[in-house]
Scaffold this motif. Structure first.
Motif, PDB file in Angstrom:
ATOM      1  N   LYS A 187      53.104 -12.303  44.121  1.00 26.10           N
ATOM      2  CA  LYS A 187      52.548 -11.220  43.305  1.00 26.10           C
ATOM      3  C   LYS A 187      52.038 -11.755  41.962  1.00 26.10           C
ATOM      4  N   THR A 188      52.877 -12.562  41.304  1.00 22.37           N
ATOM      5  CA  THR A 188      52.458 -13.122  40.022  1.00 22.37           C
ATOM      6  C   THR A 188      51.282 -14.078  40.222  1.00 22.37           C
ATOM      7  N   THR A 189      51.317 -14.819  41.318  1.00 20.21           N
ATOM      8  CA  THR A 189      50.210 -15.731  41.605  1.00 20.21           C
ATOM      9  C   THR A 189      48.909 -14.955  41.787  1.00 20.21           C
ATOM     10  N   PHE A 215      52.506 -10.044  30.870  1.00 20.44           N
ATOM     11  CA  PHE A 215      53.249 -11.045  31.626  1.00 20.44           C
ATOM     12  C   PHE A 215      54.576 -10.491  32.125  1.00 20.44           C
ATOM     13  N   GLN A 216      55.107 -11.188  33.114  1.00 20.35           N
ATOM     14  CA  GLN A 216      56.371 -10.761  33.707  1.00 20.35           C
ATOM     15  C   GLN A 216      57.488 -10.765  32.658  1.00 20.35           C
ATOM     16  N   THR A 217      57.606 -11.867  31.922  1.00 24.87           N
ATOM     17  CA  THR A 217      58.539 -11.867  30.799  1.00 24.87           C
ATOM     18  C   THR A 217      57.747 -11.396  29.598  1.00 24.87           C
ATOM     19  N   VAL A 220      49.490  -5.729  35.238  1.00 23.17           N
ATOM     20  CA  VAL A 220      50.773  -5.414  34.611  1.00 23.17           C
ATOM     21  C   VAL A 220      51.889  -5.922  35.514  1.00 23.17           C
ATOM     22  N   ASP A 221      52.533  -6.985  35.092  1.00 22.42           N
ATOM     23  CA  ASP A 221      53.526  -7.647  35.936  1.00 22.42           C
ATOM     24  C   ASP A 221      54.933  -7.186  35.577  1.00 22.42           C
ATOM     25  N   GLU A 222      55.546  -6.461  36.476  1.00 22.40           N
ATOM     26  CA  GLU A 222      56.921  -5.969  36.341  1.00 22.40           C
ATOM     27  C   GLU A 222      57.224  -5.338  34.982  1.00 22.40           C
ATOM     28  N   PRO A 223      56.575  -4.222  34.683  1.00 26.89           N
ATOM     29  CA  PRO A 223      56.763  -3.597  33.367  1.00 26.89           C
ATOM     30  C   PRO A 223      58.107  -2.902  33.212  1.00 26.89           C
TER      31      PRO A 223
END
Ligand SMILES: Nc1ncnc2c1ncn2[C@@H]1O[C@H](COP(=O)(O)OP(=O)(O)O)[C@@H](O)[C@H]1O
Ligand SMILES: [Mg+2]
Lengths: 254, 381
Positions: free
Chosen positions: A48-50, A90-92, A174-177
């Motif tokens: 997913k992040t990729t 970003f995820q973090t 939007v990665d893992e908000p």
């Protein structure tokens, strides 16, 4: 920032991303319409992040092409893709820790990306009002002069989303908000994203099924780099392949 | 109330006023500290010299420290603000110094063939006794001024752009900057480069038609150095208040975030690295006429590391910190080397270790904490 005529705003065709022989991403087709909110789910390491990395230019795909707003951006630099209107959370949570909340927002404003443009001048009254209104909306107004490093985890997530909102980006990744947020914080985050839908195109990556349900949008499930299923949350979550994928990783019922 | 000779409420009030006065004084001093410092350098020092409190050698020494402090300001922008620990600032200082040194040598004593004495005995005997072609333009003041600014700028701009474009950062950046300065030192030590070899350039006598060995010229050089320091500090401070300055901090905090916000960190990093090199070059050009010599060993590894020590001690991320650190460490150094030369390295080491341990934000950082505390107290009172 005109609304594109073509319905498909983003198309990913035959994209693979290979790291040391490992295929992290292998998507034959993935497209999102203008103004849509698309949720991408999938177990850890599904790619997913990729997928976000490939769209935003952080990772160049090994094969295939990425088209945003009718432009083939496959070989574009990350800053060029950003200039096209692709924003990223970003995820973090990643904000500028040593700047204040307001200064973070100020740097996210559109325009003035060249070095010399930043030597003189301040934001306009209109931009200032827009920042303040957004901070009001994300409950950060009371902390506008605090350093970002002093914010709570949830506030940092919102600051990053607020920065996307003020940036004038058209496609938001939007990665893992909702990661690490309390229930009330999660609810506000979902409302914020829904508010953006329509005027922006969004790709939201999330694990939290409660959150995904709240977004009530079309869902794509990735697994081992491939698109497994696509449709409403109910359709996707009843798909035997999806169940298998989550079961296989011991993640059923999440 | 009658049984108390002093009304206790009155006593409390006096205490509050006294407290406020003390805090007010502290805050007032903090606001005016840069102006006080500038006035001290520009006016008080010359007056002290005039009335005999300071001798010429001491004024000259202070002038050299002012010139050196320009290097610290540059490093603070590069390291304190942008987060890149450069270990080659003394190289830019020395490049500026060489440009000035060549001009001074051209004004100084020459041998029969018109070759400055400082290079004639290492170069002319090996090489047909003629003045090397690249020495000729250094006879002109304007060319020298341009070279002082442009040589460090070009070296820093090129090197920085290549390094930052290849995403060299952190420890790797520090190491290759250190390698660069040592490599250039080795290069400058070669006689065939016709820059005086390991002996460097010396025998300076005149600058702008004045004899730099006289008291007036030394005082003037001190004054120009102090003025340059104040100008550079003001400029650097202004830069940090602009959006450009905030982008530098953003580079330090999260370069990736900045890139995805559409900024090109490479440009900003190259720009600030080049600016720091120019500041260092100006410092070197002011230092050399005051010290009378410039040698390749000025760009050994240690001088660049010393700049880091000054900035760390003074407080990185604050322009005043860089200036205070540079002046203070050098003054302490001067005091200790005259009074107890053997202990200097130990004392510096001890001071450095204790600052790193107990005042990670340096002297000015610690001072800021005190001021913040006083402000809170004042707000409460
Ligand atoms: N830059 C990279 N180098 C090597 N492997 C990577 C890289 N980026 C991602 N991967 C690998 O690709 C896979 C997918 O990762 P990721 O996209 O982060 O998954 P997700 O976000 O769905 O949890 C993981 O196995 C990860 O280790
Ligand atoms: Mg991920």
């Amino acid at each position: 920032m005109s609304t594109p005529v073509r319905s498909d705003f983003l198309q990913i065709e035959g994209v693979t991303a290979v790291f040391d022989g490992f295929k992290a991403l292998d998507v034959s087709y993935f497209g999102v319409d203008w103004g849509d909110l698309r949720v991408v789910i999938g177990p850890n390491g599904a790619g997913k992040t990729t997928l976000c990395d490939v769209i935003s230019g952080k990772t160049k795909p090994t094969t295939g092409k990425v088209v945003i707003d009718e432009k083939d951006v496959t070989r574009w630099r990350d800053t060029e893709i950003s200039a096209l209107g692709v924003g990223r959370k970003f995820q973090t949570p990643s904000v500028f820790d040593s700047l204040t909340v307001y200064e973070n927002m100020e740097l996210a404003l559109p325009g003035r990306r060249r070095a010399w443009q930043n030597l003189f001048g301040r934001e306009t009254a209109e931009q200032r009002d827009r920042i303040l209104a957004l901070l009001e909306r994300t409950h950060l107004i009371g902390r506008k002069d605090h350093l970002a490093r002093d914010l709570s985890h949830g506030q940092r997530q919102w600051l990053e989303i607020s920065m996307l909102m003020v940036s004038g980006a058209r496609l938001l990744l939007v990665d893992e908000p909702a990661a690490g947020l309390t229930d009330t914080e999660t609810a506000l985050t979902a409302d914020l994203l829904l508010e953006l839908k329509g005027n922006h195109t969004l790709i939201v990556i999330e694990h939290d099924m409660e959150f995904v349900r709240r977004l009530g949008s079309r869902v794509t499930c990735l697994c081992q780099g491939r698109v497994l299923a696509d449709g409403t949350l109910d359709q996707v979550s009843s798909d035997p392949q999806v169940i298998e994928a989550y079961l296989g990783r011991g993640k059923a019922g999440r | 109330m009658a049984e108390y000779p002093i009304d206790p409420r009155q006593f409390a009030l006096t205490r509050a006023i006294a407290g406020l006065g003390w805090r007010g004084t502290l805050l007032g001093f903090d606001r005016r500290a840069p102006a006080i410092g500038a006035a001290f350098l520009l006016l008080a020092i010359p007056v002290f010299y005039a009335v005999g409190l300071l001798d010429l050698a001491q004024v000259n020494q202070l002038g050299r420290y002012c010139a050196i402090a320009l290097v610290a300001i540059g490093l603070d922008l590069v390291w304190g603000y942008t987060g890149m620990l450069s270990l080659c600032q003394a190289m830019f200082f020395t490049l500026g110094g060489y440009a000035m040194g060549m001009h001074l040598a051209m004004q100084g004593p020459k041998d029969g063939k018109g070759v400055p004495t400082s290079i004639s005995y290492v170069s002319s005997e090996v090489d047909g006794l003629a003045l090397p072609w690249f020495w000729q333009p250094f006879a002109h003041e304007w060319f020298t001024l341009v070279a002082v600014l442009a040589v460090p700028a070009i070296v820093a701009g090129l090197f920085g752009w290549l390094a930052f474009r290849s995403r060299i950062k952190g420890v790797y950046f520090s190491i290759i900057t250190q390698a660069l300065t040592v490599a250039l030192m080795t290069l400058f030590s070669l006689n065939l480069l016709k820059l005086g070899g390991t002996n460097g350039l010396t025998n300076f006598t005149h600058l702008l038609g004045c004899d730099i060995r006289t008291g007036e010229a030394k005082l003037a050089l001190y004054w120009v150095s102090a003025l340059a320091l104040i100008g550079a500090a003001l400029f650097a401070w202004w830069l940090t208040t602009t959006r450009f300055g905030r982008i530098l901090v953003a580079v330090r905090d999260s370069e990736a975030r900045l890139r995805f916000a559409g900024y090109q960190p490479v440009i900003f990093k190259t720009a600030v690295f080049t600016l720091a090199a120019v500041l260092a070059g100006i410092g070197g050009a002011l230092y050399v006429p005051q010290t009378g010599i410039v040698t390749p060993s000025d760009m050994a590894a240690v001088p660049s590391i010393m700049v880091v020590v000054w900035v760390a001690l003074g407080g990185r991320g604050t322009i005043t910190g860089a200036v205070v650190g540079a002046l203070l460490v050098n003054l302490i150094y001067a005091l200790l080397t005259t009074h107890m030369p053997k202990f200097w390295p130990f004392i510096l080491g001890a001071v450095f270790v204790s600052v790193v341990l107990f005042m990670p934000d340096g002297i000015v950082g610690q001072w800021r904490k005190l001021i913040a505390w006083a402000q809170r107290g004042k707000a409460r009172a």
